[in-house]
Write an enzyme that holds these catalytic residues in place. Structure first.
Site, PDB file in Angstrom:
ATOM      1  N   THR A 185     -20.524  -4.718 -12.335  1.00 39.16           N
ATOM      2  CA  THR A 185     -20.730  -4.289 -10.911  1.00 39.16           C
ATOM      3  C   THR A 185     -21.594  -3.143 -10.601  1.00 39.16           C
ATOM      4  OG1 THR A 185     -18.815  -2.887 -11.072  1.00 39.16           O
ATOM      5  CG2 THR A 185     -18.086  -5.183 -10.375  1.00 39.16           C
ATOM      6  N   GLU A 329     -17.611 -10.240  -9.239  1.00 35.87           N
ATOM      7  CA  GLU A 329     -16.283 -10.343  -9.731  1.00 35.87           C
ATOM      8  C   GLU A 329     -15.715 -12.055  -9.451  1.00 35.87           C
ATOM      9  OE1 GLU A 329     -16.706  -7.542  -8.366  1.00 35.87           O
ATOM     10  OE2 GLU A 329     -15.588  -6.230  -8.932  1.00 35.87           O
ATOM     11  N   LYS A 437     -11.268   4.593  10.804  1.00 39.66           N
ATOM     12  CA  LYS A 437     -10.015   4.770  11.090  1.00 39.66           C
ATOM     13  C   LYS A 437      -9.773   5.820  12.236  1.00 39.66           C
ATOM     14  CE  LYS A 437      -7.712   2.802   7.139  1.00 39.66           C
ATOM     15  NZ  LYS A 437      -7.293   2.708   5.792  1.00 39.66           N
ATOM     16  N   TRP A 442      -8.739   0.427  13.579  1.00 35.80           N
ATOM     17  CA  TRP A 442      -9.815   0.134  12.815  1.00 35.80           C
ATOM     18  C   TRP A 442     -11.056  -0.109  13.426  1.00 35.80           C
ATOM     19  CZ3 TRP A 442      -7.389  -2.876   7.998  1.00 35.80           C
ATOM     20  CH2 TRP A 442      -6.483  -2.320   7.652  1.00 35.80           C
TER      21      TRP A 442
END
Ligand code: ADP
Length: 544
Positions: A185, A329, A437, A442
């Protein structure tokens, strides 16, 4: 009852054998790193891959040894994708855009024994090789005439190495769950982590991603992966294409719109890359008044695809957009936005809105949303939650990690926040660490960025949350305008108010020449935060 079916190991060598057996002469057109555009086919790729496997064994490569590959998308690179696992070794893809320190870290961490490197990357090799503890040989992907000058001793010439072998070689066999490839990654949080793909996960992933509701690839297609083979398992295209016997175009290292256009016009029907590549290409095509004569579908993923890109491909060029979501992944495919019957009934405008979502998963991938306490949330297209995934080609453990990264039921926390609608169409709202936030609500940084880049004079935009004494966080926007143009702050916020709720409009706009990017070409929010921190940036309400 006993298993009465034949044993058949799902190993990637089977993919290349199939392509060479039933689609031997399908063309692979490739821009060499040395310069010229060359042609080969699946039969020749298999012969070269076998020769390479044989040569690697002579260099003392044993089952499960790791071989690091730092190379652009060329036909030669495809030979490595099969020659390395065919020898029993593991193909460790290396991203040349990583910092040298990170490259050294992952090569040492994976304990690569051999490095195989494109000739133009020799400087990087010279820099890192002395600190790569386990590497015994370095192979340059070139012929004798094009071997680069270097102060490194004993460099091996790839074409010479394989020319010295014949192709009389049986692929190394073994269980299908043996390791086949490794991709790290990008390490946006801490050190990069190694994802180890198995033969089985790669074959299953290629089978499902080729299917009609996914990339719908067949032997009548010619696919050009612009996405590098070293990024997120190369979106698996190096496996999916031979599995269906598709022809390929490999664009090499030239990523300019001119160079990509030249390669697209070699009969490409399907292509794949991140949105930035397509933004540049679309601008180029419009400026030069060019048409795309063979392209039918474009797979866009890696980061959110702006509506303007979807519309332009479809309306101006008659090319269907397949918006996709995935991650290293997940090998990497998680979802693709193709139309289910429920969507086919919608108006053209509504269909475009569906295409702004990232679509639905293939067979073997399962998704769910939860709140922060792990409670499952509704799939109503509105409720945002943490996105979890499980499936046949999803990570369970990173390389050399003791702990699994899945919960007891096998769910992997993707680190993304998303919604899923009643028809299973998933929409990424944000990475959980990037969501803004504000007063308990959100705000999606992706939504703000997509709204901003819809403005014709804005080239790139990044939204981040900054501390606010009353609301905890408020969004601000960092913007790159087209060269030589200026846009007023109010013009941008007015423009955005057509797309996002008023309370979500950024409180401040910062104009910059350039936004920092990660090694995989995405906006680096960490880099951006560091820049603002260095400038002691504070929300305007605090500054006053
Ligand atoms: P890197 O971390 O190096 O960027 P990945 O390709 O594994 O490598 O990144 C996966 C992440 O990219 C996903 O978790 C998601 O946050 C983001 N991503 C991928 N595709 C999309 C998409 N279509 N829309 C929004 N975000 C996306």
């Amino acid at each position: 009852m006993d298993n009465l079916m034949q044993p058949f190991s799902l190993r990637v060598s089977e993919i290349l054998d199939h392509a060479a057996r039933y689609h031997p002469w399908r063309k692979i057109i490739s821009r060499n790193v040395e310069g010229p555009i060359v042609e080969t086919n699946w039969s020749s790729v298999r012969i070269k891959a076998k020769k390479l496997s044989k040569a690697l064994q002579k260099l003392d490569i044993k089952k499960s040894d790791r071989i690091g590959v730092m190379a652009w998308n060329t036909a030669r690179h495809l030979e490595l994708w099969y020659g390395i696992p065919g020898s029993g070794a593991i193909n460790h893809t290396l991203n040349p855009r990583l910092f040298s320190k990170q490259l050294t870290y992952i090569i040492n961490h994976a304990e690569d024994k051999i490095l195989m490197v494109d000739l133009d990357l020799i400087k990087i090799l010279e820099e890192i090789l002395p600190t790569c503890k386990t590497v015994t040989h370095a192979i340059i992907l070139a012929d004798k005439a094009n071997m680069p000058r270097s102060n490194l001793p004993n460099l091996i010439c790839y074409e010479e190495l394989v020319a010295n072998e014949d192709s009389d070689f049986e692929w190394v066999t073994g269980h299908e769950t043996e390791a086949c490839g490794i991709c790290y990654t990008s390490g946006t949080t801490g050190n990069p982590k190694g994802v180890v793909y198995t033969h089985r996960s790669n074959v299953l992933h290629a089978l499902t991603s080729a299917s009609p509701d996914m990339i719908n690839l067949s032997s009548t297609d010619r696919i050009m992966p612009v996405v590098p083979l070293f990024h997120a398992n190369g979106w698996s295209i190096g496996y999916t294409a031979p599995l269906v016997g598709a022809s390929m175009v490999m664009p090499g290292k030239e990523m300019t719109p001119e160079a990509l256009y030249e390669m697209l016009e070699k009969g490409v029907t399907v292509t794949a890359a991140v949105p930035t590549i397509w933004l540049l290409l679309l601008n180029y095509l419009k400026e030069k008044k060019l048409k795309l004569s063979s392209l039918k579908r474009v797979i866009i993923g890696g980061s959110s695809c702006p509506k303007a890109v979807i519309e332009s491909f479809q309306k101006d060029f008659g090319v269907k957009v397949l918006h996709a979501w995935g991650m290293t992944e997940m090998s990497p495919l998680g979802t693709i936005c193709s139309f289910k019957p429920e969507v086919l009934e919608l108006s053209e405008e509504e269909k475009i809105s569906v295409q702004e979502t990232t679509g639905h998963p293939p067979f073997t991938v399962e998704l769910k949303l939860t709140d922060d306490n792990g409670n499952k949330l509704k799939n109503d297209g509105k409720t945002q939650g943490k996105l979890w995934a499980r499936g046949a080609a999803v990570v369970q453990k990173y390389l050399k990690f003791d702990e699994k990264v899945v919960d007891n039921d096998g769910w992997f926390d993707t680190g993304d926040v998303a919604t899923i609608d009643e028809n299973g169409y998933m929409s990424i709202t944000d990475r959980s660490k990037d969501i803004i936030k504000s007063g308990g609500e959100w705000i999606s940084s992706i939504e703000l960025e997509n709204a901003a880049v819809g403005h014709p004079k804005i080239v790139e935009a990044a939204a981040i949350g900054v501390f606010h004494p009353k609301w905890d966080e408020r969004p601000i926007l960092v913007v790159v305008c087209e060269k030589g143009t200026r846009v007023k702050e109010k013009e941008i916020t007015d423009f955005m108010s057509d797309y996002v709720a008023k309370w979500q409009i950024p409180d401040d706009i910062i104009f910059v020449e350039e936004i920092p990017h990660t090694a995989t070409g995405k906006i680096s929010k960490i880099g951006l935060r560091k820049i603002l921190e260095n400038q002691n940036y504070q929300h305007p309400d605090i500054q006053q």
